[in-house]
Design an enzyme around this catalytic site. Sequence first.
Site, PDB file in Angstrom:
ATOM      1  N   GLY A  54       2.745  -4.479   9.070  1.00  0.00           N
ATOM      2  CA  GLY A  54       2.712  -3.040   9.334  1.00  0.00           C
ATOM      3  C   GLY A  54       1.571  -2.292   8.683  1.00  0.00           C
TER       4      GLY A  54
ATOM      5  N   LEU B 176       3.427  -3.863  14.831  1.00  0.00           N
ATOM      6  CA  LEU B 176       3.917  -3.308  16.093  1.00  0.00           C
ATOM      7  C   LEU B 176       2.918  -3.567  17.212  1.00  0.00           C
ATOM      8  CD1 LEU B 176       6.279  -1.652  17.205  1.00  0.00           C
ATOM      9  CD2 LEU B 176       4.975   0.413  16.695  1.00  0.00           C
TER      10      LEU B 176
ATOM     11  N   HIS C  95      -1.402   1.277  -4.465  1.00  0.00           N
ATOM     12  CA  HIS C  95      -1.799   2.676  -4.269  1.00  0.00           C
ATOM     13  C   HIS C  95      -0.915   3.643  -5.052  1.00  0.00           C
ATOM     14  CE1 HIS C  95      -4.010   1.649  -0.237  1.00  0.00           C
ATOM     15  NE2 HIS C  95      -4.671   1.274  -1.307  1.00  0.00           N
TER      16      HIS C  95
ATOM     17  N   CYS D 245       3.165  14.278 -24.095  1.00  0.00           N
ATOM     18  CA  CYS D 245       2.236  15.043 -24.938  1.00  0.00           C
ATOM     19  C   CYS D 245       2.356  16.554 -24.756  1.00  0.00           C
ATOM     20  CB  CYS D 245       0.795  14.605 -24.676  1.00  0.00           C
ATOM     21  SG  CYS D 245       0.117  15.229 -23.110  1.00  0.00           S
TER      22      CYS D 245
ATOM     23  N   ASP E  60       6.097   4.717  -1.331  1.00  0.00           N
ATOM     24  CA  ASP E  60       7.552   4.906  -1.393  1.00  0.00           C
ATOM     25  C   ASP E  60       8.171   3.779  -2.228  1.00  0.00           C
ATOM     26  OD1 ASP E  60       8.416   2.608   0.257  1.00  0.00           O
ATOM     27  OD2 ASP E  60       7.533   3.678   1.957  1.00  0.00           O
TER      28      ASP E  60
ATOM     29  N   GLN F 143       0.844  -1.201   0.000  1.00  0.00           N
ATOM     30  CA  GLN F 143       0.000   0.000   0.000  1.00  0.00           C
ATOM     31  C   GLN F 143       0.873   1.242   0.000  1.00  0.00           C
ATOM     32  OE1 GLN F 143      -3.445  -0.577   3.027  1.00  0.00           O
ATOM     33  NE2 GLN F 143      -1.824  -1.969   3.647  1.00  0.00           N
TER      34      GLN F 143
HETATM   35  P1  NAD Z   1      -1.432   3.045   8.811  1.00  0.00           P
HETATM   36  O1  NAD Z   1      -0.591   4.263   9.024  1.00  0.00           O
HETATM   37  O2  NAD Z   1      -2.901   3.148   8.838  1.00  0.00           O
HETATM   38  O3  NAD Z   1      -0.999   1.970   9.886  1.00  0.00           O
HETATM   39  C1  NAD Z   1       0.356   1.775  10.188  1.00  0.00           C
HETATM   40  C2  NAD Z   1       0.494   0.432  10.862  1.00  0.00           C
HETATM   41  O4  NAD Z   1       1.872   0.193  11.027  1.00  0.00           O
HETATM   42  C3  NAD Z   1      -0.152   0.371  12.260  1.00  0.00           C
HETATM   43  O5  NAD Z   1      -0.863  -0.843  12.372  1.00  0.00           O
HETATM   44  C4  NAD Z   1       1.055   0.382  13.212  1.00  0.00           C
HETATM   45  O6  NAD Z   1       0.836  -0.401  14.365  1.00  0.00           O
HETATM   46  C5  NAD Z   1       2.117  -0.248  12.333  1.00  0.00           C
HETATM   47  N1  NAD Z   1       3.492   0.136  12.673  1.00  0.00           N
HETATM   48  C6  NAD Z   1       3.958   1.350  13.046  1.00  0.00           C
HETATM   49  N2  NAD Z   1       5.286   1.306  13.231  1.00  0.00           N
HETATM   50  C7  NAD Z   1       5.666   0.025  12.973  1.00  0.00           C
HETATM   51  C8  NAD Z   1       6.910  -0.672  13.001  1.00  0.00           C
HETATM   52  N3  NAD Z   1       8.061  -0.062  13.333  1.00  0.00           N
HETATM   53  N4  NAD Z   1       6.930  -1.989  12.691  1.00  0.00           N
HETATM   54  C9  NAD Z   1       5.778  -2.635  12.352  1.00  0.00           C
HETATM   55  N5  NAD Z   1       4.574  -2.033  12.314  1.00  0.00           N
HETATM   56  C10 NAD Z   1       4.523  -0.717  12.612  1.00  0.00           C
HETATM   57  O7  NAD Z   1      -0.900   2.440   7.435  1.00  0.00           O
HETATM   58  P2  NAD Z   1      -1.604   1.588   6.315  1.00  0.00           P
HETATM   59  O8  NAD Z   1      -2.380   0.483   6.938  1.00  0.00           O
HETATM   60  O9  NAD Z   1      -0.535   1.280   5.340  1.00  0.00           O
HETATM   61  O10 NAD Z   1      -2.666   2.565   5.613  1.00  0.00           O
HETATM   62  C11 NAD Z   1      -2.365   3.904   5.395  1.00  0.00           C
HETATM   63  C12 NAD Z   1      -2.528   4.420   3.984  1.00  0.00           C
HETATM   64  O11 NAD Z   1      -1.646   5.553   3.862  1.00  0.00           O
HETATM   65  C13 NAD Z   1      -2.119   3.475   2.893  1.00  0.00           C
HETATM   66  O12 NAD Z   1      -3.088   3.560   1.944  1.00  0.00           O
HETATM   67  C14 NAD Z   1      -0.793   4.017   2.325  1.00  0.00           C
HETATM   68  O13 NAD Z   1      -0.878   4.120   0.919  1.00  0.00           O
HETATM   69  C15 NAD Z   1      -0.673   5.426   2.836  1.00  0.00           C
HETATM   70  N6  NAD Z   1       0.668   5.738   3.405  1.00  0.00           N
HETATM   71  C16 NAD Z   1       1.810   5.305   2.777  1.00  0.00           C
HETATM   72  C17 NAD Z   1       3.062   5.582   3.330  1.00  0.00           C
HETATM   73  C18 NAD Z   1       4.324   5.121   2.616  1.00  0.00           C
HETATM   74  O14 NAD Z   1       4.323   4.996   1.409  1.00  0.00           O
HETATM   75  N7  NAD Z   1       5.414   4.839   3.335  1.00  0.00           N
HETATM   76  C19 NAD Z   1       3.152   6.291   4.524  1.00  0.00           C
HETATM   77  C20 NAD Z   1       1.954   6.725   5.134  1.00  0.00           C
HETATM   78  C21 NAD Z   1       0.715   6.428   4.566  1.00  0.00           C
END
Ligand code: NAD
Length: 241
Positions: free
Chosen positions: A183, A210, A117, A147, A102, A99
């Site tokens: 995560g 986490l 995404h 284009c 990055d 999702q």
């Molecule tokens: P979320 O932010 O809703 O949830 C993050 C999850 O990661 C939580 O369950 C949390 O407990 C867990 N977490 C936090 N730190 C952690 C660690 N060190 N190790 C393991 N788990 C950890 O994220 P989501 O469920 O991916 O949904 C959010 C939406 O936002 C997605 O659609 C995504 O596209 C977007 N998003 C993407 C990025 C990115 O590309 N890095 C960053 C932020 C949001």
Amino acid sequence: MMRAMTLHPAIVILTGAGISAESGIDTFRSGANGGPSLWEQHRVEDVATPEAFVRDPDLVLRFYDMRRAAIQTKEPNAAHRALARLEREWPGTVTVVTQNVDDLHERGGSHNVIHMHGEHLNAWCTTCDARPRWTGLLIDRPPCPACGARTLRPDVVWFGEIPYHLDRIQRALADAHLFVSIGTSGAVYPAAGFVRLARELGIATLELNLERSQGSAWFDETRLGPASEVVTQWVDQLLGR
Ligand code: NAD
């Protein structure tokens, strides 16, 4: 009924913002190290919906320009590298469905990655549908390299838009023997529903996070801890280290 294990089971791994948190990229709800996140400073409705882009395109383009610049300063962490090692050494297919927008899975060494995404480092021309690689800014409305129209937007899926590659993801799940979620909060659909689909298909399910997520109850097993630790341990275990 649990699907019978073959010698080289296919694995589908869904990743969310949590796998990139230890690389210093904010998750959706909280900033790295507990600080406020960019997402929190901006309400989702203001930066991550098609309506927001119509209402205030400069705000949205600036927000994504900032995030695009920021991710290029970040490095993959041990969890990204462990998944790349799994892809290299596991005799069956390993598919990462992320999702995340990055590029840390790719820079960590993974090749079989589905970005459901979209990607920060792609732009999308809404005139000709080109999706050029884009590392610079969009705020100045640069012309599309294909284009010439000045209609480039970030190639990310906003809330209310349909995620990419759903057919490919369904096919990967249909062939899989193990579904692992890493995560992700289990709050954003359709990704949050993959675990239920996996269960219906009789696939074993494992969550690495986490803390317990909204979807934890759907998994056969949940292992808690930072991704850099739990993912590495799980991969080591699977590869018999
Ligand atoms: P979320 O932010 O809703 O949830 C993050 C999850 O990661 C939580 O369950 C949390 O407990 C867990 N977490 C936090 N730190 C952690 C660690 N060190 N190790 C393991 N788990 C950890 O994220 P989501 O469920 O991916 O949904 C959010 C939406 O936002 C997605 O659609 C995504 O596209 C977007 N998003 C993407 C990025 C990115 O590309 N890095 C960053 C932020 C949001």
